[in-house]
Design a protein around this motif. Structure first.
Motif, short mmCIF file in Angstrom:
data_model
loop_
_atom_site.label_atom_id
_atom_site.label_comp_id
_atom_site.label_asym_id
_atom_site.label_seq_id
_atom_site.Cartn_x
_atom_site.Cartn_y
_atom_site.Cartn_z
N SER A 1 0.83 -1.21 0.00
CA SER A 1 0.00 0.00 0.00
C SER A 1 0.87 1.26 0.00
O SER A 1 0.36 2.34 -0.24
CB SER A 1 -0.93 0.00 1.20
OG SER A 1 -0.20 0.33 2.37
N GLU A 2 2.15 1.11 0.29
CA GLU A 2 3.04 2.28 0.24
C GLU A 2 3.85 2.29 -1.05
O GLU A 2 4.89 2.92 -1.12
CB GLU A 2 3.95 2.30 1.46
CG GLU A 2 3.15 2.42 2.74
CD GLU A 2 3.93 3.07 3.86
OE1 GLU A 2 5.12 3.35 3.67
OE2 GLU A 2 3.33 3.28 4.92
N GLY A 3 3.38 1.56 -2.05
CA GLY A 3 3.96 1.70 -3.37
C GLY A 3 4.94 0.63 -3.77
O GLY A 3 5.62 0.76 -4.79
N LEU A 4 5.01 -0.46 -3.00
CA LEU A 4 5.98 -1.52 -3.32
C LEU A 4 5.80 -2.02 -4.75
O LEU A 4 6.78 -2.30 -5.45
CB LEU A 4 5.83 -2.68 -2.32
CG LEU A 4 6.72 -3.89 -2.57
CD1 LEU A 4 8.18 -3.50 -2.47
CD2 LEU A 4 6.42 -4.99 -1.57
N SER A 5 4.54 -2.11 -5.20
CA SER A 5 4.31 -2.69 -6.52
C SER A 5 4.86 -1.80 -7.63
O SER A 5 5.01 -2.24 -8.76
CB SER A 5 2.82 -2.93 -6.72
OG SER A 5 2.12 -1.73 -6.48
N ARG A 6 5.15 -0.53 -7.31
CA ARG A 6 5.68 0.35 -8.36
C ARG A 6 7.19 0.22 -8.48
O ARG A 6 7.80 0.84 -9.35
CB ARG A 6 5.27 1.78 -8.09
CG ARG A 6 3.77 1.91 -8.18
CD ARG A 6 3.25 3.32 -8.36
NE ARG A 6 4.26 4.31 -8.54
CZ ARG A 6 4.38 5.37 -7.75
NH1 ARG A 6 3.60 5.51 -6.72
NH2 ARG A 6 5.30 6.26 -8.00
N CYS A 7 7.81 -0.53 -7.58
CA CYS A 7 9.26 -0.75 -7.66
C CYS A 7 9.57 -1.55 -8.92
O CYS A 7 8.94 -2.56 -9.20
CB CYS A 7 9.74 -1.50 -6.42
SG CYS A 7 11.41 -2.12 -6.57
N THR A 8 10.54 -1.07 -9.70
CA THR A 8 10.90 -1.77 -10.93
C THR A 8 12.20 -2.54 -10.76
O THR A 8 12.75 -3.04 -11.73
CB THR A 8 11.07 -0.79 -12.09
OG1 THR A 8 12.08 0.16 -11.71
CG2 THR A 8 9.79 -0.06 -12.39
N GLU A 9 12.71 -2.60 -9.54
CA GLU A 9 13.96 -3.30 -9.24
C GLU A 9 15.11 -2.77 -10.08
O GLU A 9 15.94 -3.52 -10.57
CB GLU A 9 13.78 -4.81 -9.44
CG GLU A 9 12.73 -5.39 -8.50
CD GLU A 9 12.32 -6.80 -8.85
OE1 GLU A 9 13.11 -7.49 -9.52
OE2 GLU A 9 11.22 -7.21 -8.45
N CYS A 10 15.13 -1.45 -10.26
CA CYS A 10 16.18 -0.85 -11.09
C CYS A 10 17.54 -0.87 -10.38
O CYS A 10 18.56 -0.74 -11.02
CB CYS A 10 15.82 0.57 -11.47
SG CYS A 10 15.74 1.71 -10.07
N GLY A 11 17.52 -1.02 -9.06
CA GLY A 11 18.78 -1.16 -8.34
C GLY A 11 19.39 0.14 -7.86
O GLY A 11 20.45 0.15 -7.25
N CYS A 12 18.72 1.27 -8.11
CA CYS A 12 19.29 2.57 -7.72
C CYS A 12 19.47 2.66 -6.21
O CYS A 12 20.48 3.16 -5.72
CB CYS A 12 18.41 3.71 -8.20
SG CYS A 12 18.42 3.90 -9.97
N CYS A 13 18.46 2.17 -5.46
CA CYS A 13 18.54 2.30 -4.01
C CYS A 13 19.69 1.46 -3.46
O CYS A 13 20.48 1.93 -2.63
CB CYS A 13 17.22 1.88 -3.37
SG CYS A 13 16.61 0.28 -3.90
N ALA A 14 19.81 0.24 -3.94
CA ALA A 14 20.88 -0.62 -3.45
C ALA A 14 22.24 -0.08 -3.87
O ALA A 14 23.23 -0.19 -3.16
CB ALA A 14 20.70 -2.04 -3.97
#
Lengths: 439, 215, 371
Positions: free
Chosen positions: A400-413
Motif C-alpha cells: 500500500s506504500e507503493g511496493l508494486s511500483r518498484c521496478t527493481e532498477c537497483g538505484c537504491c541498493a
C-alpha cells in the motif's frame, strides 16, 4: 525542438569502468564451433524442442517451437548437427538447451541479401513474420514482441517510441547499433507504427550521443518519414520504458505503461523486426557489449545466440586481471554467472567482468537512515521504509506504500552506503505480498 | 488469576511497564527514601488485599459482574476508598515516627493510593474471592515494587550523590566530590528503570519478545 | 578443466553489481577527518590540557565501544562511528575539565545512548550529544573550567557578555558590551583591527571593534573543537558538497537562529541576547560545531528532505530559547538532544506513506514540453 526532462530523482551516475569507446565499430564475433542454445530465452514457458540428437540443422532453422501464446520460437544460430539436449545452468535456474556442433554450409551468412517489400503485406502477415522470427523485447522485458504489436489499430495507441537509451549504464550496444543501422531501425519503427496505428513516431536517444539526433534526422528526411527525436539525460535508469514514455509525454513517471497511449520498443528489437520482415531472418544473432574493468579491450560484438560467454572475452583480448564476478546483462540489473560456460541468449545486452568483488549478498552495516535510497529512487518511493516493513513481515502494508511500483532498477541498493540488499528484499516482499493475496 | 503461578508475571509487569514510575522517579534519590517508600507501599498493598475481599460481598451486586475480567464499579470505588484510608493511616504513622522523612517524601506518600490504581492491582484484587488468594500475588507485587524502589534509590544515590544514606550518611570518596548529578534528576530514574526492565527480560521464563527491532 | 577451477571463484551475488564508493565507514571516517583541522586549532590554542581532554574522550569512546561489542563477538571499531563520537565529545568540552568528565561522557554516550539501544543505526540520540549533555547536567560547575589564553581571562565571550548584560551594560552591540565590560582580547586582534581601522576608508563609518578578528577566526575561550568556526565551516562545506552531510539541516538551523536573534534578541524579549549581535551569537559557543557536525548525524536526523528542513527549523528555535533562557551550557547540545527526540515525529509527518500521490516525482520540463 527537444526538451531534456529532468526528474528530480533518478540520479545514479555509476562510475565509468572501462567503457567501449564511443563510436567504436561493431565487431563480428567468430562463429562458435559449438552453440548451446537454451530453449527458454524469453518470459513465459520454454519452447518445445523439435529436433533430435544426430539431426542435421540448417542456419536459422526452428529447433524450438513456441509452446503457447506467451512462448517464442527458438532457431539454430549455426548450421550443424545436434549433439545432445541437456540442461544448462542459467542465472534463472536450469534450462534445457540444444547443443549443436558446427558443420555444413551457411544458408544466409555471406550470401547476398534479398530484401522484400513489406508495405503491401497485411497486418496479420506482418505479425506472423515477427512471431515466426522469435523476436522478444530486447530492452529487458523479454516478452514476445508480437504480443506487444498485436494491439488493434484504433485501440488508441497514440505514439510509438524507439528506445535508443541503453537499458544499463556502461552498456552501449544500442548506441552502436543505432550508429551503424540507423536506416534499418527507422524502417523497423515504421513497420511498428503501421502495426500499432500510431499517429506519432518518436526516437529517444541519450544526451551523451550528441551525433545521433542529427544522424536520425537525415535518415528520416531520406525516408520521408515524420519522426521526432527526444533526448534523455545520460543517467540511469532513463532507458526504462516508463521514464522514456514519461519524457515523451511530459508526464510524471510511475504511470503504468499500459495506461499511457503509447508503446516503447527497444532499437535492437526494431532492428530484429526489420530483419525478420524485410530480410526474412530469424533472431539468431545480436549486438552486445563486452565490458568491465577486468576486460582487456571492451567491445561491442555481433554475436550468435548460443555462443559461450567465455569465448566473448577471448574475442576482447581476454582478461587483464582475474574477474571476481561475471555479469550477464548490465551492472545494475544483470545476473552474476556461476561460470563462463553459460551461453549468450537473445536478451543478453551485455557481459560485464568485474575484478572487484563489489557488493556482497548481505548487509555490511546497519541502516544509518541516511536517506540516500530515498533520493535515488526514480519512482519517489521510500525504499528503506518498504525494506523495514517487509522485514517486519508487513509486505501487504508495503504494497500500500507503493511496493508494486518498484521496478527493481537497483538505484537504491547502488546508493546504500551500508550495502543493504534492498532490491533482493523488495523483490522478496513483492512475492510475499502476492502470496498473501492469493492464499 | 490462579494465585500461586502468577506473582512472577505480575512482578515483572509492574517494572517492565514502569507502572508507578512517578513516585519511583521522584523519591528514589536516597536509599533511605526508597526504603521508607517501599515499606509504606508494601503495607498499603497488603492491607488492601486483606480487606477488599472481606468487604467485597457486601458491596457487590451479583448481577453487576461484567462479562470481561474487569471489576464492577462499586468494587473499584470500594478498593479506592480502602487504599486511601490505609494510605492516610500510613502517612500519619510516618509523620509521627519519622517527621523529617515524612517532610522529605511529602506528597508522594499519599500518591501511593494512585500508584495502587496504576499498578493495576485494584482491578485484580477486586476479582479475588478470598483474602488468602489475593495475598499471594499482592505480596509478590509489593515485594517487587519495594525491591525496585530500593535498587533504583541505591543506584541513584551512589551515582548521583556519591553517598549511601540509611540511618547515617556514608560518603563514597571521589564519587562524593563530583557526582554525576544527572542520576539525581528524573531522567536518571528512567535510565535505572530501563536497565532494570532489560535485566528482568534476561531472567529465565520471562516473555522476552522481539518486536522486529527496527523502527 | 583448469579454467573450471578458476571460474569456481566467481562471486554469486544479486544485482546491482556496481555500487557507490561511499560506504558507511567511509562516511564516518571522512567526517572524522574533516574535524581534525578545527581540533588541531583548539589544541594549538589551549595546549596540553585540551589535548589531554580530547585524547581521554577518544580513548574512552574506543574502549567503551570495544567493551560493548567484542565480548558479543562483534567488531565495530572499524566503522569509525565510535572514533567520531569520541572526537566530538572532546571537541564539545572546555579544555580545563577534570579528565574523568570526558571519559564519563564518552562512556555514557557509547554505552547508554548508543549500544544499549542496539548500536550504530539504532540510537535515537546522537551519542556524542547525549554524552556531553550528561556531563553538562551532571558536572555543571566543572564543565565551566575554561583554560585562559595567554594574557586573557578564563571566560568565554558568551558568558562574559551574559555577565555584562546582567550587570546592566547597555552598549551598542555584543562586542562593545564586552569591551565596556573589560573583556581582554588578544594582541593579534589589536594589531589586525588597528591596521584595518587605520586603512579603512573613512566613509565606511566607525570601523571595526576590538574583538572582531578574535571572534571571527576563533582566538577566544570556548569548547576546544568549536572555537575555529572558519575551519569547521570549510570542512562542512566540503562534506555537504559531496552529499556526505545534508546541507538543509545547518542552513535551516543557523538561518532560523539568526532570524530569531535579529527579531527577538532585543530588550523587548527581556534582552536575552544582545541586539545586533547575530554574527557574534552565531560564532559563539559550540553552535557551528553542533549545527554542522552533531545535528547532521544521519542516524538521528530525519529521513527525507522536507523533514530535514523542519528539523533544522526546530533546532534553531530550540537553541535560541535554550541559549536565552536555559541553563545547560550554551544551549546547543541540549537543543540537539531535544531535537533528536523529535525526529520520529518529524519522520511520521514527512516520510510519504503513499509516494507519488502528490506528484513528488514530477519531471521538470522546460517551457514548451518535450519535443
Amino acid at each position: 525542438m527537444k526538451g531534456t526532462p529532468l526528474f528530480p530523482r533518478a540520479d545514479i551516475v555509476p562510475p565509468d569502468e572501462n567503457l567501449v569507446p564511443r563510436g567504436a565499430p561493431i565487431v563480428n564475433a567468430a562463429v562458435p564451433s559449438t552453440a548451446v542454445i537454451p530453449l527458454l530465452q524469453h518470459e513465459g514457458p520454454p519452447a518445445r524442442c523439435v529436433v533430435r540428437p544426430g539431426e542435421h540443422v540448417r542456419e536459422g532453422m526452428v529447433i524450438g517451437k513456441a509452446d503457447g501464446p506467451l512462448s517464442a520460437n527458438v532457431h539454430s544460430s549455426i548450421p550443424g548437427t545436434v549433439r545432445e539436449i541437456l540442461p544448462v545452468e542459467m542465472p534463472g535456474g536450469s534450462v534445457d538447451a540444444v547443443v549443436i556442433d558446427l558443420g555444413g554450409e551457411f544458408d544466409r551468412s555471406g550470401r547476398p541479401r534479398v530484401s522484400r517489400t513489406w508495405e503491401a503485406l497485411s497486418r496479420l502477415d506482418l505479425l506472423s513474420r515477427v512471431q515466426a522470427a522469435g523476436i522478444v523485447g530486447l530492452g529487458g522485458s523479454l516478452l514476445p514482441t508480437h504480443l506487444k504489436l498485436a494491439t488493434a489499430p484504433g485501440a488508441g495507441v497514440e505514439v510509438c517510441v524507439a528506445n535508443g537509451v541503453d537499458c544499463e549504464p556502461s552498456l552501449s550496444a544500442d548506441n552502436a547499433l543505432m550508429r551503424e543501422k540507423g536506416a534499418e531501425i527507422a524502417e523497423g519503427l515504421r513497420i511498428c507504427g503501421r502495426l500499432l496505428g500510431a499517429r506519432r513516431l518518436v526516437i529517444a536517444v541519450s544526451e551523451e550521443e550528441d551525433d545521433l539526433p542529427g544522424m536520425f534526422e537525415r535518415v528520416f528526411r531520406a525516408k520521408d518519414m515524420a519522426c521526432d527525436v527526444v533526448v534523455l539525460p545520460a543517467r540511469y535508469p532513463y532507458g526504462h520504458e516508463q521514464l522514456v514514455m514519461a519524457a515523451v509525454n511530459g508526464s510524471a513517471p510511475g504511470v503504468e505503461p499500459g495506461a499511457t497511449p503509447g508503446k516503447v520498443l527497444n532499437v535492437a528489437t526494431l532492428h530484429a523486426i526489420y530483419e525478420a520482415v524485410v530480410l526474412d531472418r530469424p533472431m539468431i544473432e545480436r549486438v552486445l557489449t563486452v565490458t568491465g574493468d577486468a576486460v582487456a579491450q571492451p567491445r561491442n560484438l555481433k554475436v550468435r545466440v548460443g555462443t559461450r560467454v567465455g569465448d566473448l572475452f577471448d574475442e576482447c583480448g581476454g582478461f587483464t586481471r582475474p574477474p571476481a564476478r561475471v555479469v550477464l546483462g548490465g551492472p545494475m540489473r544483470g545476473s552474476a554467472l556461476p561460470s563462463l560456460e553459460a551461453p549468450v541468449t537473445k536478451g543478453t545486452a551485455g557481459v560485464v567482468a568485474l575484478s572487484r568483488a563489489g557488493a556482497g549478498p548481505c548487509a555490511a552495516y546497519p541502516c544509518i537512515r541516511c536517506g540516500l535510497c530515498v533520493e535515488a529512487c526514480p519512482w519517489g518511493l521510500v525504499p528503506v521504509r518498504l525494506y523495514k516493513l517487509i522485514r517486519q513481515g508487513r509486505a501487504g502494508h508495503a504494497e500500500s506504500e507503493g511496493l508494486s511500483r518498484c521496478t527493481e532498477c537497483g538505484c537504491c541498493a547502488f546508493a546504500c552506503p551500508s550495502n543493504i540488499p534492498l532490491v533482493t528484499e523488495l523483490r522478496a516482499g513483492k512475492r510475499a505480498a502476492a502470496e498473501a493475496k492469493h492464499g | 488469576m490462579n494465585g500461586a503461578g502468577s506473582p512472577s508475571r505480575h512482578e515483572r509487569r509492574a517494572i517492565v511497564l514502569v507502572l508507578g514510575a512517578g513516585p519511583a522517579a521522584a523519591v528514589s534519590t536516597r536509599l533511605v527514601d526508597g526504603v521508607v517508600m517501599a515499606i509504606a507501599t508494601f503495607v498499603v498493598l497488603a492491607g488492601v488485599s486483606l480487606l477488599l475481599p472481606l468487604v467485597r460481598r457486601g458491596i457487590q451486586r451479583d448481577d453487576a459482574v461484567g462479562p470481561g475480567p474487569t471489576a464492577p464499579p462499586a468494587v473499584l470505588w470500594g478498593a479506592l476508598l480502602i487504599s486511601s484510608c490505609l494510605t492516610a493511616l500510613v502517612e500519619l504513622a510516618l509523620n509521627a515516627l519519622m517527621p523529617a522523612e515524612s517532610a522529605r517524601l511529602g506528597i508522594y506518600v499519599p500518591l501511593i493510593a494512585v500508584s495502587m490504581l496504576t499498578m493495576g492491582r485494584v482491578d485484580e484484587l477486586a476479582l479475588c474471592p478470598s483474602p488468602a488468594r489475593a495475598l499471594a500475588p499482592t505480596l509478590g507485587v509489593g515485594a517487587a515494587y519495594a525491591a525496585l524502589l530500593v535498587i533504583v534509590a541505591l543506584a541513584r544515590e551512589v551515582l548521583g550523590s556519591g553517598t549511601i544514606t540509611l540511618g547515617r550518611t556514608t560518603s563514597l570518596g571521589i564519587l562524593a566530590d563530583d557526582p554525576a548529578r544527572a542520576f539525581g534528576l528524573a531522567a536518571g530514574a528512567l535510565i535505572c528503570l530501563g536497565y532494570l526492565a532489560a535485566a528482568l527480560r534476561l531472567l529465565p521464563g520471562s516473555r522476552a519478545r522481539s518486536d522486529g527491532g527496527e523502527r | 578443466m583448469a579454467e573450471r577451477s578458476r571460474e569456481a571463484r566467481l562471486l554469486q551475488a544479486p544485482a546491482p553489481h556496481s555500487r557507490t564508493s561511499l560506504s558507511t565507514p567511509v562516511l564516518a571516517w571522512i567526517v572524522a577527518a574533516s574535524l581534525v583541522p578545527a581540533l588541531a586549532w583548539g589544541i594549538a590554542l589551549f595546549g596540553l590540557p585540551a589535548a589531554l581532554v580530547c585524547g581521554t574522550a577518544l580513548v574512552a569512546a574506543v574502549l567503551a565501544e570495544a567493551l560493548t561489542t567484542i565480548p558479543f563477538g562483534r567488531f565495530t571499531l572499524a566503522d569509525g562511528s565510535a572514533v567520531l563520537t569520541g572526537l566530538l565529545v572532546g571537541m564539545f568540552m572546555p579544555a580545563g575539565v577534570p579528565l574523568g568528565i570526558p571519559a564519563a561522557a564518552s562512556f555514557f554516550g557509547l554505552v547508554v545512548v548508543k549500544q544499549t539501544f542496539g548500536g550504530l543505526g539504532r540510537n535515537w540520540m546522537n551519542p556524542a550529544v547525549g554524552g556531553v549533555l550528561f556531563a553538562l547536567v551532571s558536572w555543571s560547575v566543572s564543565m565551566t573550567h575554561w583554560v585562559a589564553l595567554p594574557g586573557g581571562l578564563a571566560v568565554p565571550p558568551l558568558e562574559s557578555l551574559r555577565a555584562a548584560l546582567a550587570a546592566g551594560t547597555s552598549a551598542g552591540g555584543p562586542l562593545s558590551a564586552l569591551n565596556a565590560g573589560g573583556y581582554v582580547f588578544s594582541a593579534v586582534d589589536a594589531a589586525v583591527v588597528g591596521w584595518v581601522n587605520a586603512h579603512l576608508p573613512s566613509f565606511l563609518g566607525a570601523g571595526l571593534q576590538r574583538g572582531t578578528f578574535d571572534v571571527l577566526v576563533g582566538i577566544v575561550v570556548g569548547p576546544t573543537g568549536a572555537v575555529s568556526a572558519p575551519l569547521l565551516a570549510a570542512g562542512a562545506v566540503l562534506l555537504a558538497s559531496r552529499g556526505i552531510i545534508r546541507w538543509e539541516i545547518p542552513v535551516a538551523y543557523l538561518g532560523v537562529f539568526v532570524i530569531l536573534v535579529l527579531l527577538l534578541g532585543g530588550p523587548a524579549a527581556g534582552r536575552p541576547l544582545h541586539p545586533g549581535g547575530a554574527l557574534f551569537q552565531l560564532l559563539s559557543g559550540s553552535l557551528i560545531l553542533g549545527a554542522f557536525y552533531a545535528a547532521t548525524d544521519p542516524v538521528t536526523s530525519p529521513l527525507v528532505r522536507t523533514g530535514r528542513w523542519a528539523y533544522g527549523v526546530a533546532l534553531g528555535a530550540l537553541t535560541f530559547l535554550l541559549r536565552s533562557f536555559g541553563s545547560v551550557g550554551d544551549g546547543v547540545v541540549a537543543s540537539i538532544a531535544l531535537g533528536n527526540t523529535l525526529v520520529p515525529l518529524i519522520d511520521r509527518a514527512t516520510v510519504p506513506s503513499r509516494p507519488g500521490a502528490r506528484g513528488r516525482a514530477r519531471p521538470e520540463l522546460p517551457p514548451g514540453g518535450a519535443a
